[in-house]
Design an enzyme around this catalytic site. Structure first.
Site, PDB file in Angstrom:
ATOM      1  CD  GLU A   1      -2.922  -0.902   2.396  1.00 33.74           C
ATOM      2  OE1 GLU A   1      -3.087  -0.341   3.309  1.00 33.74           O
ATOM      3  OE2 GLU A   1      -4.116  -1.721   2.138  1.00 33.74           O
TER       4      GLU A   1
ATOM      5  CG  ASP B   1       3.218  20.212 -32.580  1.00 34.38           C
ATOM      6  OD1 ASP B   1       2.037  19.880 -31.781  1.00 34.38           O
ATOM      7  OD2 ASP B   1       4.039  20.461 -31.685  1.00 34.38           O
TER       8      ASP B   1
ATOM      9  NE  ARG C   1      -5.273  19.893 -26.364  1.00 31.72           N
ATOM     10  CZ  ARG C   1      -4.231  19.850 -27.112  1.00 31.72           C
ATOM     11  NH1 ARG C   1      -3.734  18.780 -27.510  1.00 31.72           N
ATOM     12  NH2 ARG C   1      -4.043  20.924 -27.986  1.00 31.72           N
TER      13      ARG C   1
ATOM     14  CE  LYS D   1       5.702  19.290 -28.449  1.00 36.95           C
ATOM     15  NZ  LYS D   1       5.050  20.629 -29.078  1.00 36.95           N
TER      16      LYS D   1
ATOM     17  CG  ASP E   1       2.038  16.719 -26.261  1.00 38.11           C
ATOM     18  OD1 ASP E   1       2.131  16.519 -24.910  1.00 38.11           O
ATOM     19  OD2 ASP E   1       1.970  17.502 -26.890  1.00 38.11           O
TER      20      ASP E   1
ATOM     21  N   GLY F   1       1.810  18.559 -22.362  1.00 41.26           N
ATOM     22  CA  GLY F   1       1.280  19.882 -22.184  1.00 41.26           C
ATOM     23  C   GLY F   1       2.299  20.721 -21.605  1.00 41.26           C
TER      24      GLY F   1
ATOM     25  CG  ASP G   1       9.376  12.308 -15.101  1.00 34.40           C
ATOM     26  OD1 ASP G   1      10.115  11.532 -15.599  1.00 34.40           O
ATOM     27  OD2 ASP G   1       8.127  12.521 -15.278  1.00 34.40           O
TER      28      ASP G   1
ATOM     29  CG  ASP H   1       1.954  23.558 -23.639  1.00 33.13           C
ATOM     30  OD1 ASP H   1       2.924  23.114 -24.462  1.00 33.13           O
ATOM     31  OD2 ASP H   1       1.100  23.303 -23.625  1.00 33.13           O
TER      32      ASP H   1
ATOM     33  CD  GLU I   1      10.505  40.635 -36.390  1.00 28.14           C
ATOM     34  OE1 GLU I   1      10.119  40.771 -35.171  1.00 28.14           O
ATOM     35  OE2 GLU I   1       9.947  40.495 -37.264  1.00 28.14           O
TER      36      GLU I   1
HETATM   37  C1  GLA Z   1       0.703  20.128 -26.067  1.00 31.55           C
HETATM   38  C2  GLA Z   1       2.043  20.517 -26.357  1.00 31.55           C
HETATM   39  C3  GLA Z   1       2.013  21.588 -27.386  1.00 31.55           C
HETATM   40  C4  GLA Z   1       1.448  20.960 -28.846  1.00 31.55           C
HETATM   41  C5  GLA Z   1       0.052  20.651 -28.429  1.00 31.55           C
HETATM   42  C6  GLA Z   1      -0.712  19.813 -29.536  1.00 31.55           C
HETATM   43  O1  GLA Z   1      -0.224  21.280 -25.494  1.00 31.55           O
HETATM   44  O2  GLA Z   1       2.757  20.865 -25.114  1.00 31.55           O
HETATM   45  O3  GLA Z   1       3.507  21.988 -27.585  1.00 31.55           O
HETATM   46  O4  GLA Z   1       2.431  20.077 -29.228  1.00 31.55           O
HETATM   47  O5  GLA Z   1      -0.153  19.697 -27.413  1.00 31.55           O
HETATM   48  O6  GLA Z   1      -1.756  19.583 -29.525  1.00 31.55           O
END
Ligand code: GLA
Length: 730
Positions: A176, A366, A443, A476, A478, A526, A532, A546, A612
């Protein structure tokens, strides 16, 4: 040899470069902690005191000796059932519903090399770099055995601890509560530093006195969380960046966890870290075992900065793995804040063309490339390329990007499923849901039951289909919600699901990294919700937050720096006004903030002015120029951006030969006061040249007298100073 055993008194001593750790198996076979701190010789069993104390019970075999009580003695692995009424590292419920437990020393082994943990991430070390101490404890009545592992990396003042709980009896038991990290001090006044936050504002720093009552942090979200990082520092009162005694603990785990600190009735301090006790009752049938994720510990008597550097070096050199562990990471531009879901293949190609013109290495596509996903309500689980949206296959898109001299990367979120997906329609039971109840949505998505191999395999196969048919050099990974409805169709025991889920995620990551060793993985949840040490074993960099606002980032990255090396901190320059805060700061300021990380862009490069674009080219070049210093140098916090009017930090070559100092002003006022910055880590007897102005300074003067930052009107001005040690006195 780091680990020593003194036979007569059964005293174990661990020496690292600057610290000593000591405990003993006492005559009753209980493991009693003796010392952890500054390096010293000698045995410290004389520190223990024995007294007849009311309401502090005595083990039966102490006979009439009422002065021996585990309620008062410092311990290596306190467990419930011993008469220790403080918070303990282990709670086991037996089949008969009792909590009887009596763990005594049985045997030990010392060997070269660092132990590893089956199915779990862990610090690693070769035979000439690390040693392991393994101690077996046994309950003679139930047959329960607990193996304590100590891994020692003496060079970095690192000691890791893990616990393996084995049911050696004939009946089922339930674990536990199970910790791996334990600190027990017989006296002292300490503060506990924790790293709390929320989505898009992670790892703020809290420092609270440890007093009577229990200070608890943790997560029961199924991920280590934005809310509390699985890392804590116990600092003696008055300890600051450069002075004082402190202890760090970080859990190599990415799921729910628990961290506690408390002062007991005798003003003794105990700190614990490990698996969470909420929603956990892990069943073990005879012969089965539970491996508790390891806690990485370090101690410094020279303040917090040295402690942080121990963790940075350990994580970078002995936890991160793979092709990109030590090699430069690509400077990338990510499509998320550039286009969100609103793109076609042409949008991505255009981004790649712009990237090529600016010297950016990689474009990352992404969210939104699969199923029919044009917003965040659909298609998770359907990892088929939306060729209609892209106007071509993923392979063709990657080839076209590559033809521009730009690498190509992709976003995935394997653990999730949208209710509006073919996967969910075919397998509604694959999502975590409590039977008869409607699940909590996050979400607008549900979580796949990654404790089940068939679920993982299905997603893995789909993702391999994409990766096998396109030249993808970066992923990436997520994870965009917390886990709430804990019920797995595959298990009768729901108290095991969250842990098994994490093992499933690690299994998937291990398969992915072994099958695609050349792909760079960036973790994400997110932003920094699963930032970690556990994830670092698979993903040598993690999207830090984010929140891409440069000013907020100085604070988020400051909090992150207490444990994590700069090489793992995902940081990008984004558009202004910033999408999370509405704040506008200069390109220079944004770039300097992002250079305290993996550096990249997250905006529509096509929107940049010529001026820029010139700045971007220059920043990308500078980042490359200083990369080794940034990634391999020693990191120094030069201010506290939560309290000071400026954020300042420095990267200094380990031999002091070079330094890159960065500062961002957080305040500006009329008739402005001057801010002086004192540098750290330089050689006080050497001369340094500011490579921009050519001015020569004494290292000692820069450190002890400091130097004034220019006062310039305008908000959030940023400064970067590069110093080189002069070979000859000029
Ligand atoms: C999360 C990630 C963002 C992006 C979105 C896409 O929030 O942290 O960088 O990749 O998802 O849905």
């Amino acid at each position: 040899m780091s680990i020593h055993f003194q036979k007569e008194k059964r005293i174990f001593t661990i020496h690292t470069k600057h610290t000593t750790y000591q405990f003993m198996a006492d005559p009753y076979g209980f493991l009693i902690h003796l010392y952890y701190g500054e390096k010293t010789e000698g045995t410290m069993d004389y520190l223990l005191t024995y007294m007849d104390r009311g309401f502090s019970g005595n083990p039966y075999d102490a006979g009439e000796d009422r002065t021996y009580s585990l309620d008062a003695l410092p311990q290596e692995f306190p467990f419930m059932g011993s008469g220790d009424f403080r918070s303990t590292a282990l709670i086991v419920r037996n089949e008969d519903q009792t909590y009887g437990c009596d763990l005594r020393y049985k045997s030990h082994q010392i060997y070269d090399g660092k132990y590893s943990l089956q199915g779990l991430p862990a610090v690693y070390g070769e035979e000439n770099q690390a040693q392991t101490l393994q101690i077996d404890l046994e309950d003679a009545v139930s047959g329960l055995t607990v193996t304590l592992y100590y891994g020692v990396l003496p060079q970095y003042d690192i000691i890791t601890r893990s616990t393996v709980i084995t049911n050696g009896g004939n009946e089922r038991i339930y674990v536990e509560k199970a910790d791996s990290g334990v600190l027990d001090f017989v006296y002292g006044d300490y503060d506990l530093m924790t790293f709390y936050g929320r989505h898009a504002m992670e790892r703020n720093v809290s420092r609270t006195p440890v007093d009577h009552g229990r200070l608890c942090i943790g997560s029961w979200r199924g991920a280590s969380s934005h809310q509390y990082n699985p890392a804590m520092i116990l600092a003696q009162k008055g300890t600051d960046e450069d002075h004082g005694l402190c202890y760090g603990m970080a859990l190599v785990y990415s799921g729910s966890f628990s961290g506690e600190a408390m002062k007991d009735q005798y003003n003794q301090t105990r700190v614990l870290m490990g698996l969470p006790f909420e929603q956990m009752a892990y069943p073990l049938d005879p012969g089965q075992k539970l491996i508790v994720p390891e806690t990485v510990m370090s101690s410094s008597s020279r303040g917090l900065a040295a402690l942080s550097r121990n963790f940075h070096k350990c994580f970078r050199r002995h936890l991160c793995r793979g092709k990109y562990q030590m090699s430069p990471r690509p400077v990338l531009v990510n499509s998320w804040e550039a286009a969100y879901f609103d793109f076609t293949g042409e949008t991505i190609l255009k981004l790649a063309r712009d990237a090529a013109g600016l010297g950016i290495d990689m474009v990352v596509l992404d969210d939104g490339w699969f199923g029919k996903r044009n917003d965040d309500n659909t298609s998770l689980g359907d990892w088929q390329v939306n060729e209609e949206k892209l106007g071509c296959s993923m392979g063709e898109l990657a080839d076209q990007v590559n033809a521009l001299g730009v690498k190509f990367g992709l976003w995935i979120e394997p653990e999730m499923v949208s209710e509006d997906s073919d996967l969910y329609r075919a397998h509604p039971d694959w999502a975590l849901k409590v039977p008869g109840r409607r699940p909590v949505r996050g979400r607008n998505q549900l979580v796949l039951d990654f404790s089940r191999a068939e679920v993982r395999d299905h997603v893995f196969r789909q993702i391999c289909q994409v990766l096998d048919h396109a030249h993808i050099e970066y992923i990436k990974w997520d994870m965009n919600r917390s886990i709430c409805d804990i019920y797995s169709e595959a298990s009768k025991d729901q108290g095991r699901v969250l842990y098994d889920y994490m093992l499933g995620v690690y299994d998937f990551l291990e398969k992915l990294t072994s099958r695609y060793p050349d792909i760079l993985l960036e973790g994400c949840c997110g932003g920094g919700g699963r930032f970690d040490p556990g994830m670092l074993y698979y993903t040598p960099q993690i999207w830090c937050s984010d929140n891409t606002d440069a000013i907020d980032r100085t604070r988020i990255q400051y909090g992150t720096s207490f444990f994590y090396p700069v090489s793992c901190v995902g940081a990008h320059v984004s558009a202004v006004p910033n999408h999370q805060t509405g704040r506008s700061v200069s390109m220079e300021t944004r770039a300097i903030a992002a250079m305290a990380g993996t550096f990249g862009y997250e905006l529509d490069l096509g929107q940049l002015s010529d001026e820029e674009r010139e700045e971007v080219r220059c920043h990308v070049q500078n980042y490359r120029k200083y990369y080794r210093l940034i990634a391999d140098g020693d990191y120094y916090r030069l201010s506290d951006p939560f309290h000071d009017p400026l954020a300042a930090w420095a990267f200094v070559a380990e031999d002091g030969s070079e330094a890159l100092v960065s500062a961002i002003m957080l305040e500006i006022h009329g008739n402005m006061t001057v801010n002086y910055l004192k540098l750290k880590g330089l050689d006080p007897s050497a001369l340094y040249k500011d490579t921009h102005s050519g001015r020569i300074y004494s290292g000692g003067a820069l450190m002890y007298a400091g130097f004034p930052l220019p006062v310039k009107n305008g908000e959030y001005r940023a400064f970067q100073i590069h110093l080189e040690m002069q070979q000859e006195v000029e």
